[in-house]
Design a protein around this motif. Structure first.
Motif, PDB file in Angstrom:
ATOM      1  N   CYS A  22       0.848  -1.208   0.000  1.00 31.84           N
ATOM      2  CA  CYS A  22       0.000   0.000   0.000  1.00 31.84           C
ATOM      3  C   CYS A  22       0.879   1.251   0.000  1.00 31.84           C
ATOM      4  CB  CYS A  22      -0.925  -0.005   1.211  1.00 31.84           C
ATOM      5  SG  CYS A  22      -2.179  -1.318   1.183  1.00 31.84           S
ATOM      6  N   TYR A  23       1.927   1.217   0.816  1.00 29.57           N
ATOM      7  CA  TYR A  23       2.866   2.343   0.830  1.00 29.57           C
ATOM      8  C   TYR A  23       3.620   2.442  -0.499  1.00 29.57           C
ATOM      9  CZ  TYR A  23       2.149   3.405   5.740  1.00 29.57           C
ATOM     10  OH  TYR A  23       1.588   3.809   6.929  1.00 29.57           O
ATOM     11  N   ASP A  24       4.004   1.290  -1.051  1.00 26.17           N
ATOM     12  CA  ASP A  24       4.744   1.301  -2.313  1.00 26.17           C
ATOM     13  C   ASP A  24       3.929   1.977  -3.419  1.00 26.17           C
ATOM     14  OD1 ASP A  24       6.829  -0.003  -1.083  1.00 26.17           O
ATOM     15  OD2 ASP A  24       6.297  -1.986  -1.883  1.00 26.17           O
ATOM     16  N   ALA A  25       2.624   1.742  -3.424  1.00 22.66           N
ATOM     17  CA  ALA A  25       1.761   2.355  -4.442  1.00 22.66           C
ATOM     18  C   ALA A  25       1.788   3.873  -4.322  1.00 22.66           C
ATOM     19  CB  ALA A  25       0.332   1.837  -4.303  1.00 22.66           C
ATOM     20  N   MET A  26       1.603   4.389  -3.128  1.00 20.02           N
ATOM     21  CA  MET A  26       1.589   5.838  -2.944  1.00 20.02           C
ATOM     22  C   MET A  26       2.990   6.434  -3.071  1.00 20.02           C
ATOM     23  SD  MET A  26      -1.478   6.825  -2.760  1.00 20.02           S
ATOM     24  CE  MET A  26      -1.419   8.505  -2.120  1.00 20.02           C
ATOM     25  N   ASN A  27       4.009   5.650  -2.728  1.00 22.63           N
ATOM     26  CA  ASN A  27       5.383   6.138  -2.893  1.00 22.63           C
ATOM     27  C   ASN A  27       5.777   6.246  -4.361  1.00 22.63           C
ATOM     28  OD1 ASN A  27       5.760   6.245  -0.125  1.00 22.63           O
ATOM     29  ND2 ASN A  27       6.730   4.233   0.005  1.00 22.63           N
ATOM     30  N   ASP A  28       5.050   5.558  -5.236  1.00 23.96           N
ATOM     31  CA  ASP A  28       5.310   5.605  -6.667  1.00 23.96           C
ATOM     32  C   ASP A  28       4.460   6.707  -7.300  1.00 23.96           C
ATOM     33  OD1 ASP A  28       6.092   5.087  -9.263  1.00 23.96           O
ATOM     34  OD2 ASP A  28       4.809   3.336  -9.494  1.00 23.96           O
ATOM     35  N   ASP A  29       4.828   7.967  -7.007  1.00 26.30           N
ATOM     36  CA  ASP A  29       4.135   9.127  -7.570  1.00 26.30           C
ATOM     37  C   ASP A  29       2.643   9.114  -7.255  1.00 26.30           C
ATOM     38  OD1 ASP A  29       4.062  11.563  -8.988  1.00 26.30           O
ATOM     39  OD2 ASP A  29       3.492  10.540 -10.847  1.00 26.30           O
TER      40      ASP A  29
END
Length: 492
Positions: free
Chosen positions: A375-382
Motif C-alpha cells: 500500500c505504501y509502495d503504491a503511494m510512494n510511486d508518484d
C-alpha cells in the motif's frame, strides 16, 4: 522515528520529465503551493479533480508525518485572457452581466468553491491567500524585475521581456518550448504595439476608464498580471525556493512557465524543486463544455438534477471514482463508470464493517506486513491511487477469507490489517462511510418532520406566532419549508 524516514517517495517532476526521489529542502518539512480557482463561476468538475489530486497528495504527506504548509490561492482579481492588450477580465465581465459589484461575484463563487470542496471531504489548505490581499507584494516584485532589466514600462503598463530573459535563462524549459519557435509562430495581434516582443507578458496592466477593478501603482491605476499573483503569494508564504508547486496540466504553459521566469528574474534562483501537474477530465469521451450541453457541475452529481447521470451519487462515490485513475492520466466521467465505481465503493465499505467483528487467532496464515508495504509502495510511486485501491481490495479479499474461516490472523496482524485499511481508506484517500452520512441524514429528516408536525398543530390551534417562529428558525439553519396541496415538504 517519523514514518517518512522508512519510506522512499518518488514524484514525477514535470521539469525533468522523470520520477525523482523526493528530498525536501528542510528535513521533515514541506512547502507546497497549488494554483487555486479564479472565482467568477461555479467550480467545475475538472477543477475538483485537480484539487482532489492534491488533496490526496497533501493527505499522504501528512500521513507520512511530514509537517506540510499547503498554500492554495484564490484569484479574485480576474485577468484578461491570454494576456491580450484589450478585453475584459472574467470577474468584471460576470459582474457587468449580473449587475453586481465584482466582489459580490467573488464572494458568491468563493463560497460555492468552499461548499463543494467541503462536500467532497477536502482538507482545507494551511493558508488560502487572495490575489487582492497581495497587491503591495506584487508591485514590489514588479519593481525588482524592472531593476533587473527584464521588466519594462510602456504607456502605464509593465511587461516582462521574454527575449532578454532568455539570453541568460531558459524560457520554455518546463513546457519544452523553444523561444525562437514561439516567436516565429506568433501572429501579430491588434493592440500588441506596446510589447517589444509578441511573447512578452503583462506584469501590470493600465486600467481603461471603464475597468472597475483597479489599484494605484507607480506606473498607473491598474491591476496585476495573471502570472504575477501566484509568484507573489507562493514566495510570501513558502520563500523564494520551495518544494512542490502543483496545478492543472493546462497551467504548465504559459502560467507556470511565466512564474519560473518571474522568480528567476526577481531572485536569481529557480523557485521550485518539484513541479506537478494533474491531467484533464472528459465527459462521455468528449471535452466538457456548457455550449454543447456536455457538462455537469459537481453539485449536480450529488443532487441527481442533471441530464447526464441516471441518478444521484454520494460525494464519496464520486471521489472513489476519480481516484481510480492516476492523477497524471486523462479520466473520462460517465454514468456507466460511476455506477461501477459505486459497486466497488460499497464492497469496500462492507468489508470495513465486517473487519470490525473479526476475531484473531493464535497464528497468521497471511503476509500482512508485506501487504501493508505494498500500500505504501503504491503511494510512494508518484501517489499511484489506482494501484493503492487495487491493494486495498486485496485487503478486502483477506477480510472475507478470515470471515469465512479460510484464513487466520493473530492479534498483532489483525490490528495491522485494520489500522492500515482505516488509514488508507479514510485518512489518505479521504473517503467517508456513507452509512454514517445516511444516519445523520435520517436523523435530520426525522427532526424536521417532527417540527413540521408541531408547526401544523400550531396552525390548527391558530397559534400563528409559534408557526412562524418554527418556519423562520428553520430558514436560519438553511432549511426551507414548502407548503403545498400534498402537505409540507422541506429542502436543505
Amino acid at each position: 522515528m517519523s514514518l517518512y524516514k522508512s519510506q522512499i517517495l518518488k514524484i514525477y517532476n514535470s521539469l525533468s520529465g522523470e520520477k525523482e526521489t523526493f528530498v525536501p529542502i528542510n528535513e521533515g518539512n514541506i512547502g507546497m503551493y497549488v494554483c487555486g480557482p479564479t472565482v467568477y463561476s461555479n467550480v467545475h468538475l475538472g477543477n475538483v479533480r485537480t484539487f482532489m489530486s492534491f488533496d490526496v497528495i497533501f493527505r499522504y504527506l501528512l500521513h507520512l508525518e511530514y509537517k506540510v504548509r499547503y498554500v492554495r490561492n484564490i484569484t479574485d482579481v480576474g485577468h484578461i485572457v491570454d494576456d491580450a492588450e484589450d478585453g475584459e477580465d472574467k470577474i468584471a465581465k460576470k459582474a457587468r452581466l449580473e449587475q453586481l459589484e465584482p466582489m459580490e461575484v467573488v464572494q458568491r463563487y468563493t463560497i460555492d468553491f468552499h461548499d463543494i470542496l467541503k462536500a467532497f471531504n477536502f482538507l482545507p489548505p494551511s493558508i488560502e491567500p487572495t490575489a487582492t490581499g497581495h497587491i503591495i507584494e506584487q508591485i514590489e516584485i514588479i519593481k525588482k524585475i524592472i531593476d533587473s532589466g527584464i521588466g519594462y514600462e510602456a504607456n502605464g503598463s509593465v511587461y516582462f521581456d521574454v527575449v532578454k530573459f532568455n539570453k541568460t535563462n531558459h524560457y520554455g524549459r518546463l513546457s519544452g518550448r523553444n523561444i525562437e519557435d514561439m516567436l516565429a509562430n506568433t501572429r501579430d495581434l491588434d493592440g500588441q504595439t506596446d510589447k517589444r516582443n509578441p511573447q512578452d507578458f503583462a506584469l501590470w496592466k493600465k486600467a481603461e476608464p471603464q475597468h472597475i477593478m483597479r489599484w494605484p501603482s507607480p506606473w498607473s491605476d491598474g491591476f496585476p498580471g495573471w502570472h504575477l499573483e501566484c509568484t507573489a503569494m507562493s514566495t510570501k508564504y513558502l520563500g523564494n525556493h520551495f518544494d512542490i508547486h502543483g496545478g492543472g496540466m493546462d497551467l504548465k504553459f504559459p502560467h507556470h512557465e511565466c512564474e519560473i521566469a518571474q522568480n528567476e528574474a526577481c531572485t536569481g534562483q529557480t523557485p521550485v524543486n518539484y513541479w506537478m501537474h494533474a491531467n484533464m477530465l472528459t465527459l462521455n469521451g468528449k471535452k466538457m463544455a456548457k455550449s454543447t450541453g456536455n457538462n455537469i457541475l459537481p453539485g449536480e452529481i450529488l443532487t441527481g438534477k442533471n441530464n447526464i447521470l441516471s441518478k444521484a451519487f454520494s460525494a464519496s462515490v464520486a471521489r472513489f471514482f476519480m481516484l481510480q485513475a492516476h492523477y497524471r492520466s486523462i479520466l473520462d466521467f460517465s454514468d456507466d463508470a460511476i455506477v461501477a465505481a459505486e459497486k466497488g465503493y460499497k464492497r469496500l465499505m462492507e468489508a470495513l464493517e465486517t473487519l470490525k467483528d473479526l476475531n484473531s487467532s493464535s497464528t497468521s496464515s497471511l503476509a500482512i506486513e508485506a501487504w501493508k508495504q505494498s500500500c505504501y509502495d503504491a503511494m510512494n510511486d508518484d501517489f499511484n491511487s489506482p494501484i493503492l485501491i487495487a491493494n486495498l481490495f486485496e485487503g478486502v479479499r483477506y477480510i472475507n477469507l478470515i470471515n469465512d474461516e479460510k484464513e487466520t490472523l493473530n492479534a498483532v496482524d489483525l490490528a495491522t490489517l485494520s489500522a492500515t485499511m482505516q488509514a488508507f481508506v479514510f485518512d489518505v484517500l479521504g473517503l467517508e462511510d456513507e452509512k454514517v452520512a445516511d444516519s445523520s441524514s435520517d436523523k435530520l429528516e426525522g427532526t424536521v418532520n417532527m417540527l413540521i408536525g408541531m408547526r401544523n398543530q400550531a396552525r390548527a390551534d391558530k397559534n400563528f406566532a409559534l408557526s412562524d417562529q418554527i418556519r423562520d428558525q428553520l430558514i436560519t439553519l438553511g432549511i426551507q419549508l414548502k407548503d403545498g396541496k400534498e402537505g409540507t415538504t422541506f429542502t436543505v
